[in-house]
Motif scaffolding. Structure first.
Motif, PDB file in Angstrom:
ATOM      1  N   ARG A  88      -8.024  11.728  -2.282  1.00 53.95           N
ATOM      2  CA  ARG A  88      -6.642  11.978  -1.875  1.00 53.95           C
ATOM      3  C   ARG A  88      -6.225  11.030  -0.766  1.00 53.95           C
ATOM      4  O   ARG A  88      -6.962  10.837   0.198  1.00 53.95           O
ATOM      5  CB  ARG A  88      -6.524  13.442  -1.414  1.00 53.95           C
ATOM      6  N   ARG A  89      -5.025  10.285  -0.902  1.00 49.55           N
ATOM      7  CA  ARG A  89      -4.509   9.373   0.131  1.00 49.55           C
ATOM      8  C   ARG A  89      -3.844  10.168   1.212  1.00 49.55           C
ATOM      9  O   ARG A  89      -3.109  11.095   0.952  1.00 49.55           O
ATOM     10  CB  ARG A  89      -3.489   8.403  -0.503  1.00 49.55           C
ATOM     11  N   LYS A  90      -4.114   9.737   2.419  1.00 53.74           N
ATOM     12  CA  LYS A  90      -3.500  10.425   3.549  1.00 53.74           C
ATOM     13  C   LYS A  90      -2.024  10.126   3.602  1.00 53.74           C
ATOM     14  O   LYS A  90      -1.591   9.013   3.294  1.00 53.74           O
ATOM     15  CB  LYS A  90      -4.163  10.007   4.855  1.00 53.74           C
ATOM     16  N   ARG A  91      -1.253  11.138   3.997  1.00 54.82           N
ATOM     17  CA  ARG A  91       0.189  10.956   4.072  1.00 54.82           C
ATOM     18  C   ARG A  91       0.556  10.017   5.232  1.00 54.82           C
ATOM     19  O   ARG A  91      -0.044  10.083   6.297  1.00 54.82           O
ATOM     20  CB  ARG A  91       0.859  12.318   4.282  1.00 54.82           C
ATOM     21  N   GLY A  92       1.545   9.100   5.045  1.00 55.11           N
ATOM     22  CA  GLY A  92       2.049   8.186   6.082  1.00 55.11           C
ATOM     23  C   GLY A  92       1.288   6.876   6.170  1.00 55.11           C
ATOM     24  O   GLY A  92       1.653   6.001   6.952  1.00 55.11           O
ATOM     25  N   ARG A  93       0.236   6.646   5.431  1.00 58.71           N
ATOM     26  CA  ARG A  93      -0.540   5.390   5.481  1.00 58.71           C
ATOM     27  C   ARG A  93       0.054   4.387   4.490  1.00 58.71           C
ATOM     28  O   ARG A  93       0.264   4.736   3.326  1.00 58.71           O
ATOM     29  CB  ARG A  93      -1.991   5.692   5.136  1.00 58.71           C
ATOM     30  N   PRO A  94       0.357   3.118   4.940  1.00 62.35           N
ATOM     31  CA  PRO A  94       0.964   2.124   4.019  1.00 62.35           C
ATOM     32  C   PRO A  94      -0.020   1.706   2.951  1.00 62.35           C
ATOM     33  O   PRO A  94      -1.226   1.752   3.151  1.00 62.35           O
ATOM     34  CB  PRO A  94       1.322   0.961   4.940  1.00 62.35           C
ATOM     35  N   PRO A  95       0.507   1.261   1.864  1.00 61.98           N
ATOM     36  CA  PRO A  95      -0.380   0.818   0.776  1.00 61.98           C
ATOM     37  C   PRO A  95      -1.200  -0.411   1.202  1.00 61.98           C
ATOM     38  O   PRO A  95      -0.784  -1.210   2.033  1.00 61.98           O
ATOM     39  CB  PRO A  95       0.579   0.471  -0.355  1.00 61.98           C
ATOM     40  N   ARG A  96      -2.367  -0.538   0.589  1.00 62.29           N
ATOM     41  CA  ARG A  96      -3.253  -1.654   0.942  1.00 62.29           C
ATOM     42  C   ARG A  96      -2.627  -3.008   0.576  1.00 62.29           C
ATOM     43  O   ARG A  96      -2.779  -3.980   1.310  1.00 62.29           O
ATOM     44  CB  ARG A  96      -4.583  -1.482   0.228  1.00 62.29           C
ATOM     45  N   TRP A  97      -1.936  -3.068  -0.520  1.00 60.16           N
ATOM     46  CA  TRP A  97      -1.345  -4.362  -0.923  1.00 60.16           C
ATOM     47  C   TRP A  97      -0.288  -4.841   0.053  1.00 60.16           C
ATOM     48  O   TRP A  97      -0.139  -6.048   0.297  1.00 60.16           O
ATOM     49  CB  TRP A  97      -0.734  -4.240  -2.329  1.00 60.16           C
ATOM     50  N   LEU A  98       0.453  -3.870   0.648  1.00 67.76           N
ATOM     51  CA  LEU A  98       1.451  -4.256   1.642  1.00 67.76           C
ATOM     52  C   LEU A  98       0.786  -4.784   2.904  1.00 67.76           C
ATOM     53  O   LEU A  98       1.247  -5.762   3.520  1.00 67.76           O
ATOM     54  CB  LEU A  98       2.350  -3.067   1.959  1.00 67.76           C
ATOM     55  N   VAL A  99      -0.336  -4.140   3.278  1.00 67.27           N
ATOM     56  CA  VAL A  99      -1.076  -4.617   4.458  1.00 67.27           C
ATOM     57  C   VAL A  99      -1.603  -6.026   4.231  1.00 67.27           C
ATOM     58  O   VAL A  99      -1.526  -6.902   5.095  1.00 67.27           O
ATOM     59  CB  VAL A  99      -2.219  -3.627   4.783  1.00 67.27           C
TER      60      VAL A  99
END
Length: 230
Positions: A16-27
């Motif tokens: 499960r992805r944590k809420r509020g964390r930006p996607p890895r591709w954007l980083v």
């Protein structure tokens, strides 16, 4: 056991992805952009020429405009110089043509003069230098003379000497007097026309002139002839 079943949620990445964390591709994208900008700045600072300020850019533009104006001025000066050179070349060609024409005329006149001198009656006294013809007139208290001298045996080396004029006439003090004028240098190859004038004493009236050709002043006589003054 047969109660209502709950919905099953599937995670795409296994957790499960944590809420509020930006996607890895954007980083990753933002990191790449940051690295690229940093690289450009490093290259500009270390390897490329320093960037100019607004004042330096204005100075550079002014220097360029000044250099361009000077280049145009020099180019125009070059065009003017080329035009002057072309004009001078044309003038030189014209002068050369005129000089050639003048030389041709002088040679023709020299030939005509030689023919005329040869047709003149010989000097009855003869001599190394003959006095073939002469004209003497009085103008403004001076004796004006034109005397034609010739060599019977002309050679390549000219005969040099002086022409001495002795004028016979009358004055208020004497009915007959002789005046010796200043000797005139002469150089005779085949023929020579001696022209000039010399002042006479005040009140002197000439009647005839004795032409003497001497090898030097008061020297040996090469020719002589007596002629009337008109």
């Amino acid at each position: 056991m047969f109660g209502r079943s709950k919905p099953v949620v599937l995670e795409s990445y296994g957790h499960r992805r944590k809420r509020g964390r930006p996607p890895r591709w954007l980083v990753l994208l933002l990191s790449g952009v940051a690295v690229g900008v940093a690289g450009v700045l490093v290259v500009q600072e270390r390897y490329l020429p320093p960037r100019l300020s607004a004042h330096e850019s204005a100075q550079l533009r002014s220097a360029y405009d000044s250099t361009e104006a000077e280049r145009k001025r020099l180019q125009q000066a070059l065009r003017n110089a080329e035009q002057k050179l072309a004009s001078t070349t044309s003038q030189n060609k014209t002068l050369q043509d005129e000089l050639a024409t003048s030389r041709t005329r002088i040679e023709r006149l020299s030939d005509d003069l030689a023919t005329t001198v040869a047709a003149l009656p010989p000097d009855p006294r003869g001599g190394t230098v003959e006095v073939r013809a002469g004209r003497f007139t009085v103008r403004g208290g001076a004796l004006v003379y034109d005397v034609v001298l010739a060599r019977e045996r002309a050679g390549s080396k000219p005969t040099t000497g002086v022409m001495q004029l002795q004028v016979l006439g009358s004055s208020a003090k004497s009915p007959q007097a002789t005046v010796a004028l200043t000797p005139v240098p002469v150089s005779i190859t085949s023929h020579e026309v001696v022209r000039g004038s010399q002042p006479l004493p005040e009140g002197f009236k000439p009647r005839e002139a004795t032409v003497q050709v001497l090898d030097r002043p008061a020297g040996r006589a090469l020719g002589m002839r007596v002629m009337l003054v008109k």
